[in-house]
Motif scaffolding. Sequence first.
Motif, short mmCIF file in Angstrom:
data_model
loop_
_atom_site.label_atom_id
_atom_site.label_comp_id
_atom_site.label_asym_id
_atom_site.label_seq_id
_atom_site.Cartn_x
_atom_site.Cartn_y
_atom_site.Cartn_z
N GLU A 1 0.95 -1.12 -0.03
CA GLU A 1 -0.13 0.06 -0.16
C GLU A 1 0.78 1.54 -0.16
O GLU A 1 0.64 2.38 -0.91
CB GLU A 1 -0.92 -0.04 1.35
N ALA A 2 1.88 1.21 0.85
CA ALA A 2 2.95 2.39 0.85
C ALA A 2 3.49 2.46 -0.62
O ALA A 2 4.13 3.60 -1.04
CB ALA A 2 3.90 2.08 1.92
N GLY A 3 3.73 1.42 -1.33
CA GLY A 3 4.41 1.38 -2.74
C GLY A 3 3.29 2.34 -3.64
O GLY A 3 3.80 2.70 -4.61
N HIS A 4 2.36 2.36 -3.27
CA HIS A 4 1.37 3.04 -4.01
C HIS A 4 1.02 4.79 -3.60
O HIS A 4 0.35 5.30 -4.37
CB HIS A 4 -0.05 2.41 -4.26
N ALA A 5 1.36 4.86 -2.41
CA ALA A 5 0.97 6.16 -1.80
C ALA A 5 2.06 6.99 -2.65
O ALA A 5 3.47 6.87 -2.75
CB ALA A 5 1.24 6.32 -0.22
N ARG A 6 1.60 8.37 -2.82
CA ARG A 6 2.56 9.03 -3.49
C ARG A 6 3.18 10.25 -2.20
O ARG A 6 3.16 11.29 -2.52
CB ARG A 6 1.74 10.25 -4.37
N ARG A 7 3.98 9.37 -1.60
CA ARG A 7 4.41 10.13 -0.37
C ARG A 7 5.97 9.18 -0.20
O ARG A 7 5.82 8.03 -0.29
CB ARG A 7 3.87 10.12 0.90
N PRO A 8 6.99 10.05 0.56
CA PRO A 8 8.18 8.95 0.87
C PRO A 8 7.70 8.28 2.05
O PRO A 8 6.73 8.72 2.64
CB PRO A 8 9.14 10.27 1.22
N VAL A 9 8.59 7.38 2.19
CA VAL A 9 7.99 6.51 3.31
C VAL A 9 9.61 6.41 4.09
O VAL A 9 10.49 5.96 3.85
CB VAL A 9 7.99 5.12 2.88
N LEU A 10 9.26 6.38 5.59
CA LEU A 10 10.18 6.50 6.51
C LEU A 10 10.16 4.93 7.16
O LEU A 10 8.95 4.55 7.85
CB LEU A 10 10.14 7.18 7.67
#
Length: 284
Positions: free
Chosen positions: A138-147
Amino acid sequence: MSHGVSSGNARLVSRSAQGRPSCVSLGETACIGDGHFLLVAGPCAVESREQLLASARAARDAGAGALRGGAFKPRTSPYDFQGLGAEGLLLLAEAREATGLPIVTEVLDPRDMPLVAEYADVIQIGSRNTQNYPLLREAGHARRPVLLKRGMSMTIREWLCAAEYIVSEGNSEVILCERGIRTFETATRHTLDLNAIPVLKALTHLPVMVDPSHGTGHAAYVPSMAKAAVAAGADGLLIEIHPDPRHALSDGAQSLDFPTFARLAHDIAHLRATLAPQRVRASI
Ligand code: PEP
Ligand code: MN
């Protein structure tokens, strides 16, 4: 390879996948990696408007480049404060507006990803969720950097595979954050694995942060380990601060008060200035 560890099947995040180390941007004002250092500070949990705004101003005034604060908290006990949820996200947006600092906040549930991504400049995935593969996708589809924190019982290779889940879904903006691992030692909350810094620099192009707050669990040990992480080549630090640590609703024992954080931020700036740029680059 001389270090005896390979990045396994983590192909896209491997050091050889890219000519240079990655630089990840946060909002419009900050970035981390490839020589750019980022100090992130804020309370473990967003508790109130007053607490968050005071922390945001203290973070900014000390020179932090981003504000952290949990709205959804992964607490060990279901009876402990679980965070303000959506209300916490609104307060974080208000703190961003007031200080100009981009905000970093955690998502626990894949169903909350759109909501959290709407408010956050950076989505944090916590230690307890780093092998929650649906959440990583899901984080892979978010248009935000991931920590992406390190799982507390996760090898470096497993951690890189977790990052690969995000990157292989199309989101290449991943920051790794060492936050201590479980060992037999009980004098500290976790054992901060500073080995991970040079190992990751050899294995991946992703930026590497260190969280000495969860890594030690004691405010008294945080400054030493923060400075050690910078000396070892970390690209950034994540530090918990609170206006009144003794009364914090979560992680008060490891949270720095504002004067202590300001002194640490000053020492870090000094340390970075004294490290020869060639030496900083050599560890990348
Ligand atoms: C946090 O950053 O407050 C947190 C819960 O961290 P971790 O996932 O590393 O325990
Ligand atoms: Mn915390």
